[in-house]
Design an enzyme around this catalytic site. Structure first.
Site, PDB file in Angstrom:
ATOM      1  N   LYS A 200      32.688   1.614  23.486  1.00 17.75           N
ATOM      2  CA  LYS A 200      32.532   0.488  22.210  1.00 17.75           C
ATOM      3  C   LYS A 200      32.729   1.493  20.925  1.00 17.75           C
ATOM      4  O   LYS A 200      33.376   1.664  20.065  1.00 17.75           O
ATOM      5  CB  LYS A 200      31.641  -0.489  22.109  1.00 17.75           C
ATOM      6  CG  LYS A 200      31.810  -1.217  20.967  1.00 17.75           C
ATOM      7  CD  LYS A 200      30.485  -2.145  20.501  1.00 17.75           C
ATOM      8  CE  LYS A 200      30.744  -3.243  21.487  1.00 17.75           C
ATOM      9  NZ  LYS A 200      29.625  -4.521  21.323  1.00 17.75           N
ATOM     10  N   GLU A 206      27.690   9.979  28.165  1.00 18.68           N
ATOM     11  CA  GLU A 206      28.325  10.207  29.491  1.00 18.68           C
ATOM     12  C   GLU A 206      29.789   9.988  29.469  1.00 18.68           C
ATOM     13  O   GLU A 206      30.610  10.982  30.133  1.00 18.68           O
ATOM     14  CB  GLU A 206      27.673   9.081  30.520  1.00 18.68           C
ATOM     15  CG  GLU A 206      26.305   9.365  30.788  1.00 18.68           C
ATOM     16  CD  GLU A 206      25.243   8.707  29.646  1.00 18.68           C
ATOM     17  OE1 GLU A 206      24.150   8.363  30.089  1.00 18.68           O
ATOM     18  OE2 GLU A 206      25.873   8.394  28.758  1.00 18.68           O
ATOM     19  N   GLY A 261      28.320  -4.981  25.822  1.00 16.20           N
ATOM     20  CA  GLY A 261      28.761  -4.112  27.009  1.00 16.20           C
ATOM     21  C   GLY A 261      28.618  -4.910  28.309  1.00 16.20           C
ATOM     22  O   GLY A 261      29.781  -5.229  29.058  1.00 16.20           O
ATOM     23  N   ARG A 262      27.360  -5.513  28.428  1.00 13.88           N
ATOM     24  CA  ARG A 262      27.359  -6.166  30.029  1.00 13.88           C
ATOM     25  C   ARG A 262      28.104  -7.459  29.805  1.00 13.88           C
ATOM     26  O   ARG A 262      28.020  -8.093  30.930  1.00 13.88           O
ATOM     27  CB  ARG A 262      25.777  -6.085  30.177  1.00 13.88           C
ATOM     28  CG  ARG A 262      24.979  -7.085  29.192  1.00 13.88           C
ATOM     29  CD  ARG A 262      23.571  -6.746  29.282  1.00 13.88           C
ATOM     30  NE  ARG A 262      22.729  -7.345  28.218  1.00 13.88           N
ATOM     31  CZ  ARG A 262      22.532  -6.610  26.950  1.00 13.88           C
ATOM     32  NH1 ARG A 262      23.204  -5.483  26.827  1.00 13.88           N
ATOM     33  NH2 ARG A 262      21.771  -7.162  26.336  1.00 13.88           N
ATOM     34  N   GLU A 347      18.702  -5.528  31.484  1.00  9.28           N
ATOM     35  CA  GLU A 347      18.979  -5.083  30.202  1.00  9.28           C
ATOM     36  C   GLU A 347      18.844  -6.262  29.108  1.00  9.28           C
ATOM     37  O   GLU A 347      18.722  -5.961  28.126  1.00  9.28           O
ATOM     38  CB  GLU A 347      20.322  -4.639  30.161  1.00  9.28           C
ATOM     39  CG  GLU A 347      20.511  -3.538  28.965  1.00  9.28           C
ATOM     40  CD  GLU A 347      21.765  -2.800  29.105  1.00  9.28           C
ATOM     41  OE1 GLU A 347      21.619  -1.666  29.224  1.00  9.28           O
ATOM     42  OE2 GLU A 347      22.941  -3.462  28.739  1.00  9.28           O
ATOM     43  N   HIS A 378      18.721  -5.597  58.527  1.00 10.01           N
ATOM     44  CA  HIS A 378      18.208  -4.453  59.276  1.00 10.01           C
ATOM     45  C   HIS A 378      17.471  -3.385  58.489  1.00 10.01           C
ATOM     46  O   HIS A 378      17.481  -2.376  58.853  1.00 10.01           O
ATOM     47  CB  HIS A 378      19.647  -3.814  59.955  1.00 10.01           C
ATOM     48  CG  HIS A 378      20.068  -4.659  60.877  1.00 10.01           C
ATOM     49  ND1 HIS A 378      19.803  -4.927  62.333  1.00 10.01           N
ATOM     50  CD2 HIS A 378      21.282  -5.659  60.854  1.00 10.01           C
ATOM     51  CE1 HIS A 378      20.511  -5.935  62.677  1.00 10.01           C
ATOM     52  NE2 HIS A 378      21.569  -6.243  61.976  1.00 10.01           N
ATOM     53  N   LYS A 506      18.085   8.237  25.423  1.00  3.84           N
ATOM     54  CA  LYS A 506      19.171   8.726  24.636  1.00  3.84           C
ATOM     55  C   LYS A 506      18.625   9.734  23.495  1.00  3.84           C
ATOM     56  O   LYS A 506      19.042  11.141  23.427  1.00  3.84           O
ATOM     57  CB  LYS A 506      20.272   7.880  24.030  1.00  3.84           C
ATOM     58  CG  LYS A 506      20.833   7.055  25.231  1.00  3.84           C
ATOM     59  CD  LYS A 506      21.990   6.064  24.459  1.00  3.84           C
ATOM     60  CE  LYS A 506      22.671   5.266  25.489  1.00  3.84           C
ATOM     61  NZ  LYS A 506      23.575   4.315  25.013  1.00  3.84           N
TER      62      LYS A 506
END
Length: 539
Positions: A200, A206, A261-262, A347, A378, A506
């Protein structure tokens, strides 16, 4: 809220009858505590609720600002109050985009234009008509993003594997670890590779570093700036930053401030999904989410799936002090769903202050974790069954599947249902000893072993059955969890749509990177300084 949630709910939780007793007392309990919508059937009867506690939770929802906030959300009000932004991700999936305006901007026209631009690109790629700088058709697409720009599309692409119809292979680059880009590009040809940078702000470290590494990969192959421009696309709200990177305006798909974003899967961030399953199937994904929106906005709370799940989550966090929630999809294709919901829930609601910035008295948001069944049986199901921890669990099972291995699907379903039954009823010491004796063990041996086989039971769970794992049903399932998180945030009176806590790490990473790149330890706390020194000495 004058009375804290914990003060209200903990006394009720302390006197809650055990599940075995509740089922024995009410043969029709399963029918009473179940609901369905949009091809999703929810059985929530295996929860630690009776008539009194459920009525209290219903009253809690009725007195909360859920309806008010949802109406404000639909109207375009800035319910993300710390960033003064509307929350309109649900508008991205509605079918009718006419007369859809926000701050006098024709949002409907903008969404429609974005959809058309995405569809045209995907059609070109599917028809192998998009040619690279050497005149060859594109065979691979690298999607560069992180967080919401990666988790949503990656999960949905995986979930809808049986619907894949693209000749173009898809690769996801998220982590800043250089091994990611290095591994992806190994064996690929830049001349037949398209790169889409999803950010955005177009400033996420990253994503930017991975994009720079890929741009260098093109340069090392002899591609000039015009060739690189042909192979790079972006989805961003920062047109200038994307242009400065070298991406031409025609190759930029829009993002908007009113989409977090999410919650962005429904926007151009969904391009990888549309690429892999086709434009028509992607439209079905949007349609399923829109159907769940309609269910949430219009259905009474006692039949409303997101509200029901939200209330149960609050019941366990604030009534029982539970700190975790297991998400257990009994579907190989849904194995990334827990990772997606981790961000969506943690978040959004991992906060300690309310909408006015005042400290919250109650705990919020569980730790979300899980994996596909039966793998977890398991591994960590041992803890679910026999530890002293109480971990509420959501079990998810598609009824119809894309493969023809009917017997294996029946066995998978049997395991799913058995796990919820075992969590609910457990195994008493008397039952464990009788089981040992029935196997021919002596009385002393049975007495010695039996305690180790006891499961306390009374562990809560929900079971969700999907008619099938289609684009429509996946869209509805994702929207269900979105609205659940929204409801919990409304009850806790916090802002579910900001994420300021993400920023601190950050901010602190910048000076540390400067110290590392300058080969100087810098002036930090003793632990950080020591770690920097060791890194510089040995890297």
């Amino acid at each position: 809220m004058s009375v804290t949630l914990s003060a209200l709910l903990q006394p009720l939780a302390a006197q809650q009858p055990p599940l075995r007793q509740l089922f024995a007392a009410e043969p029709g309990r399963a029918a009473r505590f179940s609901a369905s919508a949009c091809g999703i059937y929810l059985d929530y009867s295996k929860n630690l609720i009776d008539e009194q506690s459920w009525q209290t939770l219903q009253q809690l929802a009725a007195q909360s600002p859920i309806r008010q906030l949802s109406q404000q959300m639909q109207a375009g009000a800035a319910i993300n109050n710390t960033e003064q932004r509307a929350v309109w991700h649900s508008r991205l999936r509605q079918q009718d985009l006419t007369n859809l305006k926000l701050d006098n901007e024709d949002i409907g026209a903008a969404i429609a234009a974005c959809r058309e631009k995405m569809a045209a690109l995907i059609e070109q790629l599917h028809q192998q008509q998009y040619l690279g700088y050497q005149g060859k058709a594109i065979t691979d697409l690298i999607w560069v993003g992180i967080g919401g720009s990666l988790l949503g599309p990656q999960m949905a692409v995986e979930a809808l594997t049986p619907y894949h119809c693209s000749p173009v292979k898809l690769h996801f680059a998220g982590n800043i670890d250089g091994a990611v880009v290095s591994d992806i590009t190994r064996g690929l040809d830049p001349a037949t590779t398209l790169v889409v940078v999803a950010s955005k702000s177009f400033g996420t470290e990253e994503t930017k570093q991975n994009a720079l590494a890929l741009r260098q990969w093109f340069k090392d192959a002899g591609a000039d700036s015009d060739a690189i421009a042909l192979h790079f696309w972006a989805t961003s709200s920062n047109i200038q930053a994307a242009a400065d990177f070298g991406i031409i305006e025609q190759h930029i798909l829009p993002m908007w401030d009113w989409v977090g974003g999410r919650y962005s899967l429904w926007s151009a961030i969904g391009l990888p999904v549309a690429l892999m399953i086709g434009n028509n199937a992607f439209a079905e994904l949007l349609k399923g989410a829109a159907a769940m929106d309609q269910h949430f906005f219009t259905t009474p709370f006692n039949e409303n799936l997101p509200v029901i799940l939200a209330l149960l989550g609050i019941w366990y966090i604030n009534g029982f002090g539970c700190q975790a929630q297991a998400l257990l999809p009994y579907s190989h294709y849904l194995r990334l769903l827990p990772s997606y919901v981790q961000q969506l829930d943690m978040e959004s609601n991992g906060k300690s202050v309310d909408r006015q910035g005042q400290a919250l008295a109650d705990a919020t948001a569980p730790v979300i974790w899980g994996d596909a069944g039966t793998n977890g049986q398991h591994a960590y199901h041992q803890l679910l069954h026999q530890s002293q921890l109480k971990v509420p669990a959501d079990f998810i099972l598609p009824l119809k599947v894309s493969h023809s291995l009917t017997d294996q699907h029946q066995r998978l379903a049997a395991h799913c249902f058995a796990q919820t039954q075992a969590l609910m009823q457990g195994k008493t010491l008397t039952e464990a000893k009788a089981e040992c004796l029935a196997l021919g063990m002596s009385e002393p041996a049975a007495t010695e072993l039996a305690p180790h086989k006891v499961s306390p039971g009374n562990k809560p769970s929900n079971t969700m059955l999907l008619d099938e794992l289609s684009p429509y049903h996946l869209g509805a399932l994702i929207a269900l969890y979105e609205h659940k998180v929204f409801c919990q945030g409304a009850i806790w009176e916090l802002n579910s749509f900001d994420q300021w806590g993400v920023e601190l790490g950050k901010q602190l990473s910048g000076p540390i990177y400067q110290a590392l790149s300058a080969n100087k330890p810098g002036n930090f706390d003793s632990s950080t300084t020591q770690l920097i020194q060791r890194f510089l000495k040995n890297s």
